[in-house]
Design a protein around this motif. Structure first.
Motif, PDB file in Angstrom:
ATOM      1  N   GLU A 259       0.577   2.941  -3.097  1.00 49.78           N
ATOM      2  CA  GLU A 259      -0.821   3.107  -3.508  1.00 49.78           C
ATOM      3  C   GLU A 259      -1.568   4.045  -2.560  1.00 49.78           C
ATOM      4  O   GLU A 259      -2.745   3.874  -2.292  1.00 49.78           O
ATOM      5  CB  GLU A 259      -1.524   1.747  -3.546  1.00 49.78           C
ATOM      6  CG  GLU A 259      -0.924   0.753  -4.520  1.00 49.78           C
ATOM      7  CD  GLU A 259      -1.106   1.182  -5.968  1.00 49.78           C
ATOM      8  OE1 GLU A 259      -2.040   1.973  -6.248  1.00 49.78           O
ATOM      9  OE2 GLU A 259      -0.308   0.734  -6.816  1.00 49.78           O
ATOM     10  N   ARG A 260      -0.827   5.060  -2.065  1.00 52.97           N
ATOM     11  CA  ARG A 260      -1.407   6.083  -1.178  1.00 52.97           C
ATOM     12  C   ARG A 260      -2.079   5.483   0.057  1.00 52.97           C
ATOM     13  O   ARG A 260      -3.093   5.987   0.537  1.00 52.97           O
ATOM     14  CB  ARG A 260      -2.407   6.948  -1.947  1.00 52.97           C
ATOM     15  CG  ARG A 260      -1.778   7.688  -3.124  1.00 52.97           C
ATOM     16  CD  ARG A 260      -2.779   8.579  -3.814  1.00 52.97           C
ATOM     17  NE  ARG A 260      -2.154   9.313  -4.918  1.00 52.97           N
ATOM     18  CZ  ARG A 260      -2.795  10.183  -5.701  1.00 52.97           C
ATOM     19  NH1 ARG A 260      -4.093  10.422  -5.503  1.00 52.97           N
ATOM     20  NH2 ARG A 260      -2.163  10.805  -6.679  1.00 52.97           N
TER      21      ARG A 260
ATOM     22  N   ARG B 264      -3.719   2.776   0.429  1.00 59.48           N
ATOM     23  CA  ARG B 264      -4.934   1.975   0.247  1.00 59.48           C
ATOM     24  C   ARG B 264      -4.626   0.491   0.425  1.00 59.48           C
ATOM     25  O   ARG B 264      -3.658  -0.024  -0.134  1.00 59.48           O
ATOM     26  CB  ARG B 264      -5.543   2.214  -1.149  1.00 59.48           C
ATOM     27  CG  ARG B 264      -6.112   3.614  -1.344  1.00 59.48           C
ATOM     28  CD  ARG B 264      -6.921   3.670  -2.650  1.00 59.48           C
ATOM     29  NE  ARG B 264      -6.051   3.447  -3.794  1.00 59.48           N
ATOM     30  CZ  ARG B 264      -5.454   4.432  -4.476  1.00 59.48           C
ATOM     31  NH1 ARG B 264      -5.625   5.695  -4.110  1.00 59.48           N
ATOM     32  NH2 ARG B 264      -4.693   4.167  -5.514  1.00 59.48           N
TER      33      ARG B 264
ATOM     34  N   SER C 148       0.812  -1.219   0.000  1.00 62.56           N
ATOM     35  CA  SER C 148       0.000   0.000   0.000  1.00 62.56           C
ATOM     36  C   SER C 148       0.845   1.269   0.000  1.00 62.56           C
ATOM     37  O   SER C 148       0.333   2.356  -0.267  1.00 62.56           O
ATOM     38  CB  SER C 148      -0.941   0.017   1.205  1.00 62.56           C
ATOM     39  OG  SER C 148      -0.229   0.229   2.411  1.00 62.56           O
TER      40      SER C 148
END
Length: 337
Positions: free
Chosen positions: A35-36, A38, A32
């Motif tokens: 993936e900011r 997430r 994550s």
């Protein structure tokens, strides 16, 4: 986002539920980062209904969802069964048929220990290789004569059906799955955190049914086997093509279509897997490991290893031997509790 689930039944061993859950959670957190923040995976507990279930060990778990409400899954784990599996088989009769439907959707299903009996009861192991807990080899073979029992392997794979012989081996399989989902760097970081002991990689430990390969190009399967058997000398595309009586250009095209890799990339992945095993299991020097892999340039090997694993070969050996955790780049270092 990837979705995994573990089936619950009264005699399930909690460790074969919680270990895969924690490994996948750690991998999701690491993945994550790019993936900011997430989440990249979720893990569900499932049972015939959502009534809290007390396991034989005394641990109580609450299913998140009933079997008949499961979303499409990427992975379903059937936890190890404590002692005699027959009571669990009897209790599972009302939902066993769903296993075939889930497998038919392409979901990876993995049994741990004697939970392979659940797969066998559902008919999913007929004509396929499988393994189970060593203490039940004879009873398993008598009850399921149509299954190709592999007593010398801790892990078996046939298409999307996996069996592991023990709770310990589920860690090796989960690292393999994490690598496929999130890449080598995340897989190696997870491996260092959860299983830095001297172990065998999935490729080394598993019996894989080549007749049920994820692709069906027999020439490419022969090429893969040749590369596996000739790590130290199988690097030249021209030589490999000559062995298979095919042009290098055609082999290169078919190999990439079937596997997603060039022959050199595939060979490098085999060499790196072997290198990790040798770094853990042997006292060979880095130069000697290079020689065994067919590589003459130690500095090239070190660059290749660092490129894929984020650490030098020597640092990897120190981490594996010392049970240290080297997270992905940018994170701090810590010692496994």
């Amino acid at each position: 986002m990837y979705t995994a689930a573990a089936a619950l039944y009264p005699d399930a061993l909690a460790s074969s539920v919680t270990l895969p859950m924690e490994i996948l959670q750690a991998a999701s957190q690491m993945a994550s980062v790019g993936e900011r923040g997430r989440a990249q995976a979720r893990f569900l507990l499932t049972a015939p209904d959502t009534t809290p279930l007390r396991l034989a060990s005394g641990i109580q778990l609450s299913p998140d969802i009933a079997f008949d409400q499961l979303p499409p899954l990427d992975l379903l784990i059937l936890p190890a069964i404590w002692r005699n599996p027959l009571p669990t088989l009897k209790g599972a009769s009302r939902w066993l048929a769903q296993l075939a439907a889930i497998a038919g959707q392409g979901t990876r299903i993995c049994s741990v220990g004697t939970a392979s009996c659940l797969l066998a009861e559902a008919g999913l192991l007929d004509g396929r290789p499988a393994t189970t807990h060593w203490n039940y080899f004879d009873r398993f073979a008598r009850r399921y004569p149509r299954v190709q029992l592999k007593t010398r392997h801790l892990i078996t794979q046939s298409d999307n059906i996996y069996c592991v012989g023990s709770v310990n081996s589920i860690a090796d399989l989960m690292v393999h799955i994490v690598e496929g989902w999130f890449g080598t760097r995340v897989a190696r970081a997870v491996e260092q955190q959860f299983s830095p002991e001297i172990r065998r990689s999935f490729r080394a430990a598993a019996y894989q049914d080549s007749t049920r390969s994820s692709h069906h190009d027999e020439t490419v399967i022969q090429a893969q086997q040749y590369l596996q058997d000739n790590l130290a000398s199988g690097g030249r595309l021209e030589d490999l093509a000559r062995q298979l009586d095919i042009s290098p250009r055609t082999l290169s095209r078919r190999f990439r279509i079937a596997t997603g890799y060039s022959t050199q990339q595939y060979l490098n992945s085999l060499r790196l897997a072997t290198a990790r095993d040798l770094l853990r299991r042997s006292n060979l020097s880095i130069a000697e490991i290079c020689w065994q892999l067919g590589l003459q340039d130690v500095s090239y090997f070190a660059r290749l290893f660092r490129q894929h694993h984020g650490v030098s070969p020597m640092r990897y050996r120190e981490a594996a031997r010392g049970k240290l955790f080297d997270p992905v780049a940018g994170a701090g270092r810590g010692r496994r509790p």
